[in-house]
Scaffold this motif. Structure first.
Motif, mmCIF file in Angstrom:
data_model
loop_
_atom_site.group_PDB
_atom_site.id
_atom_site.type_symbol
_atom_site.label_atom_id
_atom_site.label_comp_id
_atom_site.label_asym_id
_atom_site.label_seq_id
_atom_site.Cartn_x
_atom_site.Cartn_y
_atom_site.Cartn_z
ATOM 1 N N THR A 34 9.051 0.247 2.496
ATOM 2 C CA THR A 34 8.141 1.028 1.667
ATOM 3 C C THR A 34 8.869 2.277 1.170
ATOM 4 O O THR A 34 9.997 2.570 1.596
ATOM 5 C CB THR A 34 6.903 1.456 2.468
ATOM 6 N N ASP A 35 8.218 3.022 0.295
ATOM 7 C CA ASP A 35 8.827 4.259 -0.196
ATOM 8 C C ASP A 35 9.193 5.183 0.968
ATOM 9 O O ASP A 35 10.312 5.683 1.062
ATOM 10 C CB ASP A 35 7.866 4.997 -1.136
ATOM 11 N N GLN A 36 8.216 5.412 1.867
ATOM 12 C CA GLN A 36 8.448 6.360 2.949
ATOM 13 C C GLN A 36 9.452 5.831 3.955
ATOM 14 O O GLN A 36 10.290 6.584 4.465
ATOM 15 C CB GLN A 36 7.131 6.694 3.655
ATOM 16 N N SER A 37 9.414 4.528 4.249
ATOM 17 C CA SER A 37 10.378 4.006 5.218
ATOM 18 C C SER A 37 11.789 4.027 4.644
ATOM 19 O O SER A 37 12.760 4.218 5.388
ATOM 20 C CB SER A 37 9.996 2.593 5.668
ATOM 21 N N ALA A 38 11.938 3.889 3.332
ATOM 22 C CA ALA A 38 13.269 4.015 2.725
ATOM 23 C C ALA A 38 13.801 5.422 2.920
ATOM 24 O O ALA A 38 14.983 5.617 3.241
ATOM 25 C CB ALA A 38 13.212 3.663 1.242
ATOM 26 N N VAL A 39 12.933 6.413 2.731
ATOM 27 C CA VAL A 39 13.333 7.809 2.956
ATOM 28 C C VAL A 39 13.708 8.022 4.435
ATOM 29 O O VAL A 39 14.724 8.663 4.739
ATOM 30 C CB VAL A 39 12.196 8.768 2.544
ATOM 31 N N THR A 40 12.907 7.477 5.321
ATOM 32 C CA THR A 40 13.145 7.638 6.762
ATOM 33 C C THR A 40 14.445 6.959 7.169
ATOM 34 O O THR A 40 15.261 7.523 7.916
ATOM 35 C CB THR A 40 11.977 7.057 7.569
ATOM 36 N N TRP A 41 14.678 5.741 6.692
ATOM 37 C CA TRP A 41 15.924 5.031 7.004
ATOM 38 C C TRP A 41 17.125 5.804 6.466
ATOM 39 O O TRP A 41 18.152 5.905 7.154
ATOM 40 C CB TRP A 41 15.887 3.639 6.383
ATOM 41 N N ALA A 61 0.818 -1.210 0.000
ATOM 42 C CA ALA A 61 0.000 0.000 0.000
ATOM 43 C C ALA A 61 0.854 1.265 0.000
ATOM 44 O O ALA A 61 0.367 2.345 -0.366
ATOM 45 C CB ALA A 61 -0.930 0.014 1.204
ATOM 46 N N ALA A 62 2.106 1.156 0.411
ATOM 47 C CA ALA A 62 2.979 2.330 0.475
ATOM 48 C C ALA A 62 4.150 2.208 -0.482
ATOM 49 O O ALA A 62 5.213 2.785 -0.258
ATOM 50 C CB ALA A 62 3.484 2.523 1.906
ATOM 51 N N LYS A 63 3.953 1.433 -1.572
ATOM 52 C CA LYS A 63 4.985 1.308 -2.594
ATOM 53 C C LYS A 63 4.470 1.843 -3.930
ATOM 54 O O LYS A 63 3.309 1.655 -4.282
ATOM 55 C CB LYS A 63 5.427 -0.151 -2.752
#
Length: 404
Positions: A392-399, A48-50
């Motif tokens: 996910t897209d957002q977790s990649a940015v956060t990491w 859902a977040a990809k």
């Protein structure tokens, strides 16, 4: 032994034998259980977040990988039922077909493929097999422990990286070959089972139709004012290298004869939205109907496993390629999109490099455990890729923000 539905004991076999279910548990077929396992998998929720085409944070309407997978599943189930094969298998394969895709869609996949050369490459479909049979926790040592028929249906490219063509597509990493060989028992060469062919076609249909729909609603595509010269060049660059303008012009003319093809630009009204939905439905029906008729004309079946093949008419392939070219030109090749994709690639490269350097202290617990068990640098790089692909897209940015 072969059951009445055409699927024998080998098709229903699991990697790890499971005890009988409780007597008070709902009665379900093995393939219904497979579907439930994929639906409830954590990897399914992450879709859902990809990104599908446009990032999921950019607009409330556009499709993400989960909504795309649900639509592919609906198309696959309907076509499978029409052919007389097991619809639960085709639907599960469709629900699972994108589970292995990393953040940022195919753009992220290309980056991971570049950095993964030292450990045998990266491919979203090979990652899906790895996830279903190893990474997603349900049965220790066997992932979701799906049946042979369902796993085989999830495998769009049933060959190793050494057998990949110019497009670089393959379906298994070398260290997953034991389960791949188990799954392919009874298959001939690199032939895809009928259910995998249904899943692949459903993906193509949904991709070609829905990406155009998203582009129209986003205000990027106007089907009444297409720059066909530019679109045809994209079609040749990405999908049909040898197609000439006359063939593509004739193909577009045929699509314009579909009764719901718009005669006026999309204006965002409910009337316009309804007309667009009718077009989407008509195109899906057009493609699936053509495939069903051609398949029935070519074989008497039964349309299960390796008893028959799906036949996709050339005209349907041309029409889907034209629609994909329209979406690619007006959505994926725009200047803002190209700039964003370059930033995404840089982020993933830096994240992989950092995780390789930092090691287990920067990884989630399951992947830190895998790191500890890894025998060499190539195996440790694979662990890092498993971790990054799970984001996910957002977790990649956060990491990236936290670690880099």
């Amino acid at each position: 032994m072969t059951d009445h539905d055409g699927y024998d004991d080998a098709a229903r076999e699991r990697i790890v034998e499971e005890p009988p279910k409780r007597v008070d548990a709902p009665v379900r077929t093995p393939f219904e259980r497979d579907r439930a396992r994929v639906v409830h998998a954590a990897a399914s929720r992450r879709l859902a977040a990809k990104t599908q085409v446009v990032g999921p944070q950019s607009d409330d309407f556009v499709r993400n990988r989960l909504t795309h997978s649900l639509e592919v599943a609906q198309v696959a189930r309907d076509l499978s039922r029409a052919l007389g094969s097991q619809p639960d298998i085709a639907e599960t394969a469709a629900l699972a077909h994108d589970l292995g895709h990393p953040p940022f869609g195919h753009n992220g996949e290309r980056v991971l493929a570049e950095v993964a050369r030292a450990c045998g490459g990266f491919e979203g479909n090979a990652q899906t097999l790895r996830l279903l049979t190893r990474l997603e926790a349900k049965t220790d040592g066997a992932g979701l422990n799906l049946t042979r028929a369902t796993l085989d249906a999830c495998t769009k490219y049933p060959w190793r990286v050494t057998d990949a063509g110019a497009d670089g597509k393959f379906g298994v990493y070398d260290d997953d070959l034991p389960v791949f060989d188990w799954m392919r028992r009874g298959a001939v060469g690199t032939r895809k089972c009928l259910e995998a062919q249904v899943m692949d076609l459903a993906d193509d249909v949904a991709y070609s139709v829905h990406d155009v729909e998203d582009g129209i609603v986003a205000g990027r595509v106007d089907l009444t004012a297409l720059d066909t010269g530019a679109v045809w060049q994209v079609v040749r660059d990405w999908y049909l290298p040898g197609a000439d303008d006359d063939v593509l012009d004739a193909t577009l003319a045929g699509l314009r004869e579909v009764g719901s093809w718009p005669s006026a630009p999309y204006d965002g009204s409910r009337r316009s939205l309804a007309a667009l939905k009718n077009l989407t439905s008509d195109l899906i029906g057009r493609f699936c109907g053509a495939v069903q008729h051609a398949t029935f004309a070519a074989s008497d079946g039964p349309f299960v496993r390796y008893a028959a093949d799906l036949l996709v008419p050339d005209q349907a392939r041309l029409e889907m390629a034209v629609l994909k070219g329209i979406a690619a030109h007006y959505v994926m090749r725009t200047d803002d999109r190209i700039a964003l994709m370059e930033r995404q690639r840089e982020l993933l490269r830096e994240l992989v490099e950092t995780l390789v350097t930092r090691g287990p202290d920067a990884l989630d617990r399951p992947f830190a455990d895998d790191w500890a068990d890894a025998p060499d640098d190539a195996a440790r790089l694979r662990v890092v890729l498993d971790q990054v692909a799970s984001l996910t897209d957002q977790s990649a940015v956060t990491w990236h923000r936290r670690l880099c």
